[in-house]
Design an enzyme around this catalytic site. Structure first.
Site, PDB file in Angstrom:
ATOM      1  N   HIS A   3      22.440 -39.705 -19.643  1.00 33.10           N
ATOM      2  CA  HIS A   3      21.595 -40.371 -20.648  1.00 33.10           C
ATOM      3  C   HIS A   3      21.424 -39.533 -21.895  1.00 33.10           C
ATOM      4  CE1 HIS A   3      20.630 -43.577 -17.853  1.00 33.10           C
ATOM      5  NE2 HIS A   3      20.495 -42.655 -16.928  1.00 33.10           N
ATOM      6  N   ARG A  24       4.089   0.847  -6.765  1.00 41.64           N
ATOM      7  CA  ARG A  24       4.013  -0.167  -5.702  1.00 41.64           C
ATOM      8  C   ARG A  24       2.858  -1.136  -5.935  1.00 41.64           C
ATOM      9  NH1 ARG A  24       6.460   1.913  -0.853  1.00 41.64           N
ATOM     10  NH2 ARG A  24       4.910   0.954   0.499  1.00 41.64           N
ATOM     11  N   LYS A  35       4.681 -10.056 -17.305  1.00 45.31           N
ATOM     12  CA  LYS A  35       4.638 -10.404 -15.879  1.00 45.31           C
ATOM     13  C   LYS A  35       3.514 -11.398 -15.608  1.00 45.31           C
ATOM     14  CE  LYS A  35       5.666 -10.440 -11.586  1.00 45.31           C
ATOM     15  NZ  LYS A  35       6.838 -11.282 -11.218  1.00 45.31           N
ATOM     16  N   LYS A  58      15.833 -18.448 -13.910  1.00 45.41           N
ATOM     17  CA  LYS A  58      16.247 -17.084 -13.538  1.00 45.41           C
ATOM     18  C   LYS A  58      17.340 -16.585 -14.473  1.00 45.41           C
ATOM     19  CE  LYS A  58      13.567 -15.607 -11.564  1.00 45.41           C
ATOM     20  NZ  LYS A  58      12.562 -16.596 -11.694  1.00 45.41           N
ATOM     21  N   TRP A  69      -3.123  -2.147  -1.501  1.00 46.25           N
ATOM     22  CA  TRP A  69      -2.799  -3.451  -2.102  1.00 46.25           C
ATOM     23  C   TRP A  69      -3.488  -4.460  -1.195  1.00 46.25           C
ATOM     24  CZ3 TRP A  69      -0.621  -5.925  -6.156  1.00 46.25           C
ATOM     25  CH2 TRP A  69      -0.230  -7.236  -5.984  1.00 46.25           C
ATOM     26  N   ASN A  76      -0.592   0.542   6.076  1.00 47.28           N
ATOM     27  CA  ASN A  76       0.131  -0.405   5.227  1.00 47.28           C
ATOM     28  C   ASN A  76       0.706  -1.460   6.164  1.00 47.28           C
ATOM     29  OD1 ASN A  76       1.545  -1.763   3.256  1.00 47.28           O
ATOM     30  ND2 ASN A  76       3.312  -0.396   3.346  1.00 47.28           N
ATOM     31  N   GLY A  77       0.376  -2.725   5.927  1.00 43.64           N
ATOM     32  CA  GLY A  77       0.888  -3.807   6.774  1.00 43.64           C
ATOM     33  C   GLY A  77      -0.219  -4.804   7.067  1.00 43.64           C
ATOM     34  N   GLU A 127      15.915 -16.352 -18.419  1.00 48.15           N
ATOM     35  CA  GLU A 127      14.825 -15.423 -18.780  1.00 48.15           C
ATOM     36  C   GLU A 127      15.264 -13.962 -18.741  1.00 48.15           C
ATOM     37  OE1 GLU A 127      11.341 -15.068 -16.275  1.00 48.15           O
ATOM     38  OE2 GLU A 127      12.450 -15.768 -14.537  1.00 48.15           O
ATOM     39  N   CYS A 164       0.842  -1.191   0.000  1.00 45.19           N
ATOM     40  CA  CYS A 164       0.000   0.000   0.000  1.00 45.19           C
ATOM     41  C   CYS A 164       0.883   1.248   0.000  1.00 45.19           C
ATOM     42  CB  CYS A 164      -0.866   0.010   1.262  1.00 45.19           C
ATOM     43  SG  CYS A 164      -1.813  -1.483   1.487  1.00 45.19           S
ATOM     44  N   GLU A 203      14.642 -23.711 -11.072  1.00 47.27           N
ATOM     45  CA  GLU A 203      14.413 -22.274 -10.864  1.00 47.27           C
ATOM     46  C   GLU A 203      15.685 -21.475 -11.127  1.00 47.27           C
ATOM     47  OE1 GLU A 203      11.899 -20.625 -10.848  1.00 47.27           O
ATOM     48  OE2 GLU A 203      12.470 -18.668 -10.068  1.00 47.27           O
TER      49      GLU A 203
HETATM   50  C1  AGP Z   1       9.182 -16.491 -13.529  1.00 41.05           C
HETATM   51  O1  AGP Z   1      10.261 -15.631 -13.242  1.00 41.05           O
HETATM   52  C2  AGP Z   1       8.355 -15.985 -14.700  1.00 41.05           C
HETATM   53  N1  AGP Z   1       7.934 -14.662 -14.490  1.00 41.05           N
HETATM   54  C3  AGP Z   1       7.225 -16.943 -15.056  1.00 41.05           C
HETATM   55  O2  AGP Z   1       7.765 -18.235 -15.228  1.00 41.05           O
HETATM   56  C4  AGP Z   1       6.086 -17.037 -14.026  1.00 41.05           C
HETATM   57  O3  AGP Z   1       6.536 -17.718 -12.873  1.00 41.05           O
HETATM   58  C5  AGP Z   1       4.928 -17.836 -14.665  1.00 41.05           C
HETATM   59  O4  AGP Z   1       4.490 -17.141 -15.798  1.00 41.05           O
HETATM   60  C6  AGP Z   1       3.755 -18.052 -13.713  1.00 41.05           C
HETATM   61  O5  AGP Z   1       3.212 -16.817 -13.352  1.00 41.05           O
HETATM   62  P1  AGP Z   1       2.165 -16.779 -12.131  1.00 41.05           P
HETATM   63  O6  AGP Z   1       2.916 -17.224 -10.910  1.00 41.05           O
HETATM   64  O7  AGP Z   1       1.724 -15.349 -12.056  1.00 41.05           O
HETATM   65  O8  AGP Z   1       1.030 -17.707 -12.448  1.00 41.05           O
END
Ligand code: AGP
Length: 608
Positions: free
Chosen positions: A504, A27, A603, A485, A75, A101-102, A488, A2, A481
């Site tokens: 394999h 934010r 995103k 990271k 938020w 906020n919190g 991407e 928030c 993961e």
């Molecule tokens: C991860 O860094 C990416 N932004 C992407 O793989 C993301 O995790 C995936 O699109 C799932 O998004 P969500 O958690 O909003 O469902």
């Protein structure tokens, strides 16, 4: 998170507050509101949706005259985004207004107590309980009322408060959620963050934990929660507005990585009551938990990687069979869901099309769906039967870090809750797990302080062509993961492989100098992973090992070692992922990539 803005001075407050809230839009929020004292009473305007709606509602603030006020962008954490849940909240007589906020962790108990005292609640929020508590304790001395309320609430808060009886002052208070105050020749300001008031002053005071500030038009006083006056030293801000949005970090991704200790704590703390794990939003009886015969975890991307960890942790601690699916596969393979199945979908945004479709597929088959979601009121949050929020705050960077870490915590809590309820964990085992869980925020903080070492190592791989991540069990999930990271945001090809699977086929890709990151946090598998490291080294690889402090044996096989602190092996992902996040980040920065907005990515993937 928030956003809070407050003002008291000689100028009209509403335009200043709207301008400040606009500078906090980065934010993330889902509703906004203002309370302005017009010389006789407090006027409040608030609405769900964008700040523009509030601006139009108040004609840019013109319809809310007054030189004293507080404003907020919300938020949502408790209660969906709506007009009534928007801040400011107020007491029944409308003479006290508060923005927050919190998370007030004991708001349910306080709400019950105030209801019993005859107070009527309008919203679903935790914050509204503060307005009624202030009303209850206000007997003419606003500072005393504020102090008494703060002694009774548990959790985190950044507050702006105003009293119609005392229009020559507003109050700010803080515990764990950031808050600053500032002053210039036209008045005094409250703000959640520097960008909101940088236009008016560069001299700010960072409000400390459990500190209260009384702001008047021409001066401010600082107090402890015991009403003892304190002295404060101002800070001169030399950031520009753009840098200020990132709180001085170069990118939102780095800022969000550094928020992980708080994210983990915010997701964990409200659900640990003494020696018990309490997940109220689960809405499952002990019998229902005992009746679970299989768990299907469904998600995409990093959320899927969290789910792979969840498989190992749930099967290990609760002894429940777990199947993990990519949502884009689950939704089209006519999945076999049998009686006693619980479907868990994981999503930061709560809007990922494939995950939402998978949720609907499971519900269409008559099965209950639990959502682990970060965005309150999102589609997945609304359509899931029950939702366990990750409370990570808005995540701006496309590459997830803090939300991913919060998803892991949610899965650990579920596994421990289920394991204890189903008699798979003794009191002693449960207590040891709880101790290790509570140490994670500080251990993450420790690892984040290691960033310069990681940056130096990362600079060696800016020109890399292929990077492989290998691990066994949970270390494989961590590798998934870590690899995502890196690729991407740096656009370097990378793959994660179950360490035992490399031979394999894929091992044919290992050449002289190929970087292989071997993740080894599972003591039972240390030796196996070392043998895989020897395999790739024999073919020319440069081996980076990420392992626990006790595993010195690994130095015989690794070219470079990053150690992480001791924790229960089931929780190791929360620690080992930190250096891998930093590695991916610094390689991308070294390559000059757009870290927060990588090419081709969104995103939230709201299309198939
Ligand atoms: C991860 O860094 C990416 N932004 C992407 O793989 C993301 O995790 C995936 O699109 C799932 O998004 P969500 O958690 O909003 O469902």
């Amino acid at each position: 998170m928030c956003g809070i803005v407050g003002y008291i001075g000689t100028k009209q407050a509403a335009p200043i507050i709207l301008d400040g809230l606009a500078r906090l839009e980065y934010r993330g929020y889902d509703s906004a509101g203002m309370a302005i004292y017009d010389g006789e009473k407090i006027n409040i305007r608030k609405s769900a949706g964008r700040l523009k709606i509030l601006e139009n509602l108040t004609r840019g603030g013109e319809s809310m005259p007054g030189i004293c006020g507080i404003g907020h962008t919300r938020w949502a954490t408790h209660g969906a985004p709506s007009d009534v849940n928007a801040h400011p909240h107020f007491n029944t007589s409308g003479t006290i207004a508060v923005v927050h906020n919190g998370i007030i962790e004991n708001y349910i108990q306080l709400r019950k107590k105030m209801t019993a005292r005859g107070y009527q609640f309008l919203s679903e929020t935790d914050t509204e309980v503060l307005a009624h508590l202030l009303d209850y304790y206000y007997k003419g001395n606003p500072l005393e009322a504020v102090a008494k309320v703060l002694h009774r609430v548990e959790g985190s808060y950044a507050l702006g408060i105003m009293f119609a009886d005392c229009p020559d002052q507003i109050f700010a208070a803080r515990k764990d959620s950031p808050l600053i105050v500032g002053q210039n020749e036209d008045g005094c300001f409250i703000a959640s963050d520097v960008p909101a008031i940088l236009k008016y002053t560069r001299k700010v005071f960072y409000v400390d934990n459990q500190e209260v500030v009384r702001l008047r038009a021409d001066h401010m006083h600082f107090y402890s929660v015991d009403e003892e006056e304190t002295e404060k030293t101002p800070v001169m801000i030399d950031w520009d507005a753009n840098a200020a949005e990132k709180a001085g970090y170069d990118h939102f991704m780095l800022k969000e990585m550094y928020e992980q200790p708080k994210t983990v704590s915010d997701t964990l703390t409200p659900r640990v009551k003494g020696k018990e794990i309490v997940i109220e939003e689960l809405n499952m009886t002990e019998e229902e938990i005992k009746a679970i015969r299989k768990i299907h975890i469904v998600a995409c991307g990093s959320a899927y990687h969290a789910g792979v960890t969840g498989k190992y942790v749930l099967e290990g601690l609760a002894r429940i069979p777990v199947e993990v699916d990519l949502a884009s596969e689950f939704r089209y393979r006519n999945p076999i869901l049998e009686e006693g199945a619980l479907v868990v979908v994981i999503s930061q945004s709560g809007e990922t099309a494939d995950t939402l479709a998978a949720l609907r597929e499971a519900k269409a088959k008559g099965f209950k769906v639990l959502g682990i979601v970060n965005v309150v009121g999102s589609s997945i949050a609304r359509e899931a039967d029950n939702v366990m929020y990750t409370w990570a705050g808005p995540e701006i960077a496309v590459a997830t870090t803090k939300a991913y870490s919060a998803q892991l915590i949610a899965l650990y809590l579920l596994a421990m809750k289920f394991g204890k309820t189903r008699g798979k964990l003794s009191d002693k085992e449960f207590s040891c797990l709880l101790t290790d869980l509570r140490r994670l925020p500080d251990q993450i903080e420790l690892l984040l302080n290691n960033k310069l070492k990681i940056q130096k190592f990362a600079n060696r791989y800016i020109g890399a062509k292929d990077v492989f991540f290998i691990g066994r069990g949970i270390d494989y999930a961590i590798s998934l993961e870590g690899s995502l990271k890196l690729k991407e945001i740096s656009y370097i090809h990378s793959e994660a492989y179950a360490a035992g699977e490399l031979k394999h086929g894929t091992i044919s890709l290992i050449e002289e100098g190929t970087l292989v990151a071997a993740v080894s946090t599972q003591p039972d598998l240390y030796a196996k992973t070392i043998s895989n490291m020897v395999e790739v080294k024999a073919r020319g690889a440069f081996v980076l090992a990420v392992t626990c402090e006790e595993n010195k044996e690994i130095e015989k096989a690794a070219d470079y070692v990053i150690y992480v602190p001791e924790t229960n092996p089931y929780f190791a992902n929360s620690l080992a992922i930190i250096p891998l996040q930093l590695f991916g980040y610094y390689v991308a920065v070294g390559k000059g990539c757009d870290v927060d907005k990588p090419r081709n990515l969104a995103k939230s993937v709201t299309v198939e």
